[in-house]
Design an enzyme around this catalytic site. Structure first.
Site, PDB file in Angstrom:
ATOM      1  N   TYR A   1      -4.976 -40.972 -61.727  1.00  0.00           N
ATOM      2  CA  TYR A   1      -6.645 -41.232 -62.244  1.00  0.00           C
ATOM      3  C   TYR A   1      -7.166 -39.841 -62.411  1.00  0.00           C
ATOM      4  O   TYR A   1      -7.404 -39.379 -63.359  1.00  0.00           O
ATOM      5  CB  TYR A   1      -7.145 -42.158 -61.238  1.00  0.00           C
ATOM      6  CG  TYR A   1      -6.553 -43.471 -61.171  1.00  0.00           C
ATOM      7  CD1 TYR A   1      -6.963 -44.525 -61.869  1.00  0.00           C
ATOM      8  CD2 TYR A   1      -5.724 -43.773 -59.968  1.00  0.00           C
ATOM      9  CE1 TYR A   1      -6.385 -45.662 -61.740  1.00  0.00           C
ATOM     10  CE2 TYR A   1      -5.229 -45.145 -59.905  1.00  0.00           C
ATOM     11  CZ  TYR A   1      -5.543 -45.934 -60.659  1.00  0.00           C
ATOM     12  OH  TYR A   1      -5.082 -47.279 -60.616  1.00  0.00           O
TER      13      TYR A   1
ATOM     14  N   LYS B   1     -12.857 -46.756 -54.149  1.00  0.00           N
ATOM     15  CA  LYS B   1     -12.654 -48.029 -53.971  1.00  0.00           C
ATOM     16  C   LYS B   1     -13.697 -48.615 -52.756  1.00  0.00           C
ATOM     17  O   LYS B   1     -14.203 -49.890 -52.625  1.00  0.00           O
ATOM     18  CB  LYS B   1     -11.277 -48.733 -53.715  1.00  0.00           C
ATOM     19  CG  LYS B   1     -10.527 -48.712 -54.895  1.00  0.00           C
ATOM     20  CD  LYS B   1     -11.213 -49.109 -56.203  1.00  0.00           C
ATOM     21  CE  LYS B   1     -10.231 -48.834 -57.491  1.00  0.00           C
ATOM     22  NZ  LYS B   1      -9.617 -47.366 -57.726  1.00  0.00           N
TER      23      LYS B   1
ATOM     24  N   TYR C   1       0.637 -45.393 -68.054  1.00  0.00           N
ATOM     25  CA  TYR C   1       0.099 -45.367 -66.495  1.00  0.00           C
ATOM     26  C   TYR C   1       0.832 -44.862 -65.518  1.00  0.00           C
ATOM     27  O   TYR C   1       2.141 -45.243 -65.440  1.00  0.00           O
ATOM     28  CB  TYR C   1      -0.507 -47.056 -66.366  1.00  0.00           C
ATOM     29  CG  TYR C   1      -0.779 -46.974 -65.082  1.00  0.00           C
ATOM     30  CD1 TYR C   1      -2.246 -46.857 -64.748  1.00  0.00           C
ATOM     31  CD2 TYR C   1      -0.111 -47.632 -64.110  1.00  0.00           C
ATOM     32  CE1 TYR C   1      -2.659 -46.906 -63.179  1.00  0.00           C
ATOM     33  CE2 TYR C   1      -0.600 -47.640 -62.749  1.00  0.00           C
ATOM     34  CZ  TYR C   1      -1.715 -47.510 -62.374  1.00  0.00           C
ATOM     35  OH  TYR C   1      -2.336 -47.419 -61.091  1.00  0.00           O
TER      36      TYR C   1
HETATM   37  C1  LIG Z   1      -8.877 -47.028 -59.089  1.00  0.00           C
HETATM   38  C2  LIG Z   1      -9.124 -45.534 -59.078  1.00  0.00           C
HETATM   39  C3  LIG Z   1      -9.704 -45.116 -60.378  1.00  0.00           C
HETATM   40  C4  LIG Z   1     -10.183 -45.841 -61.424  1.00  0.00           C
HETATM   41  O1  LIG Z   1     -11.330 -46.793 -61.009  1.00  0.00           O
HETATM   42  P1  LIG Z   1     -11.504 -48.014 -61.871  1.00  0.00           P
HETATM   43  O2  LIG Z   1     -12.806 -48.606 -61.157  1.00  0.00           O
HETATM   44  O3  LIG Z   1     -10.221 -49.092 -61.467  1.00  0.00           O
HETATM   45  O4  LIG Z   1     -11.516 -47.882 -63.153  1.00  0.00           O
HETATM   46  C5  LIG Z   1      -9.976 -43.767 -60.531  1.00  0.00           C
HETATM   47  N1  LIG Z   1      -9.466 -42.986 -59.297  1.00  0.00           N
HETATM   48  C6  LIG Z   1      -8.829 -43.311 -58.249  1.00  0.00           C
HETATM   49  C7  LIG Z   1      -8.176 -42.621 -57.393  1.00  0.00           C
HETATM   50  C8  LIG Z   1      -8.441 -44.617 -58.156  1.00  0.00           C
HETATM   51  O5  LIG Z   1      -7.896 -45.290 -57.311  1.00  0.00           O
END
Ligand SMILES: *Cc1c(COP(=O)(O)O)cnc(C)c1O
Length: 333
Positions: A290, A50, A264
């Site tokens: 993720y 992010k 999720y």
């Molecule tokens: C938010 C996030 C993602 C996914 O990225 P997006 O841009 O939301 O698809 C992947 N890995 C981590 C650790 C995240 O925090």
């Protein structure tokens, strides 16, 4: 593509490393050579993807005269942790709206990112039920703050709009320059695909620069057709926002959706195996929501022979390891 015309704060000072993973590749039978791009090492409290997006989003907030940031995410949101972290850095207030996507999953005393929300001095946390209209919920918080004389700026979930996605267009361009400098030919890139800014930005960056390396997403929350539609739409919007005059080919966006079940943020065996394998072969920490699920997808694709023998595959490590500390029993042997 020229990104220099867009304001940004300069949070990403140096390219994140691209590393070869010899032990991990060997553990998977040396069928392919696995490389990793370490966006988990980006600046911002505890790192992660992010930061690249917020570099542009927070610049936009400041250009619009904001003194307060509002954003949203799940109860263990890395995006919320990093938005708060950069708000602190900039001297801005930060308010979070957390969506309880899994019923009763919000625990005020939970560890992981939730602990960090408090440690970093979040101004308020509003918890709403799963499926709530998050923009409307954030607008409600904004309206209250305006009454108090504040100037709030809303960053959408994951900073996944065309402004935030510029961060991953930039990552695609950074990656291509690194591969050139390293003399490395990559055959396939794998990324986690969630709120879609990462995946869409990478695809927009590759297509917009005429690079033919496929970028595939591993879904963390949605079936393939739905996710591909979201990524395509955002990638095209991002190209248009840059003024690239490029029509995204449909086949530029592909997702794999067999790795996020039962849903999720809910653990599965493949995720646990992936997190342990990378930790025990390379001492690199993934996360349960993720990067762990995306890596479990990549492991399965390697085992199934999806990539040709000897291919060079690059995994984009998006960070998230603080969430591990909210899942301790999941990882006990
Ligand atoms: C938010 C996030 C993602 C996914 O990225 P997006 O841009 O939301 O698809 C992947 N890995 C981590 C650790 C995240 O925090």
């Amino acid at each position: 593509m020229n990104l220099a015309k867009f304001p940004r704060r300069g949070y990403v000072k140096t390219p994140t490393p691209i590393e070869y993973l010899p032990n991990f590749s060997k553990a998977l039978g040396n069928k392919v050579n696995v490389y990793i791009k370490r966006d988990d090492l980006l600046p911002g409290c505890a790192g992660g993807n992010k930061t690249r997006k917020l570099d542009f989003s927070i610049a936009d907030a400041l250009a619009k005269g904001a003194d307060t940031i509002i954003t949203c995410g799940a109860v263990q949101s890395n995006h919320c942790r990093l938005t708060l972290s950069w708000a602190v850095h900039e001297g801005l207030d930060c308010h979070l709206v957390l969506e309880e996507r899994v019923k009763d999953s919000y625990k005020p005393e939970a560890s992981g990112n939730n602990f960090l929300f408090h440690l970093l001095g979040v101004k308020s946390i509003t918890v709403v039920p799963g499926g709530s209209p998050m923009l409307e919920e954030m607008e409600k918080v904004a309206a209250k703050l305006r009454e108090q004389g504040k100037k709030p700026y809303i960053i959408p979930g994951g900073a996944s709009n065309s402004i935030g996605a510029l961060g991953y267009v930039s990552c695609a361009q950074e990656t291509m320059q690194q591969l050139f400098d390293m003399g490395l030919k990559i055959d396939h890139i794998i990324v986690p695909s969630g709120s879609a800014g990462t995946h869409a930005g990478m695809v927009a960056g590759m297509v917009g620069n005429n690079v033919d390396i496929p970028v595939s997403g591993v879904d963390v929350s949605r079936p393939r057709d739905v996710q591909e539609g979201i990524v395509r739409k955002l990638a095209q919007e991002t190209l248009d926002f840059i003024g690239a005059n490029v029509k995204l080919p449909d086949q530029a966006v592909t997702c794999f959706d067999a790795y996020y079940q039962p849903g999720y943020s809910l653990p599965n065996d493949g995720m646990v195996e992936a997190v342990k394998l990378l930790a025990r072969t390379e001492a690199i920490l993934l996360d349960p929501v993720y990067s762990g699920k995306a890596m479990s997808g990549m492991i399965d694709l390697i085992r199934k022979g999806h990539f040709p023998q000897g291919a060079n595959v690059l995994f984009l490590h998006t960070g998230g390891s603080p969430a591990l500390y909210a899942y301790l029993p999941t990882f006990r042997d």
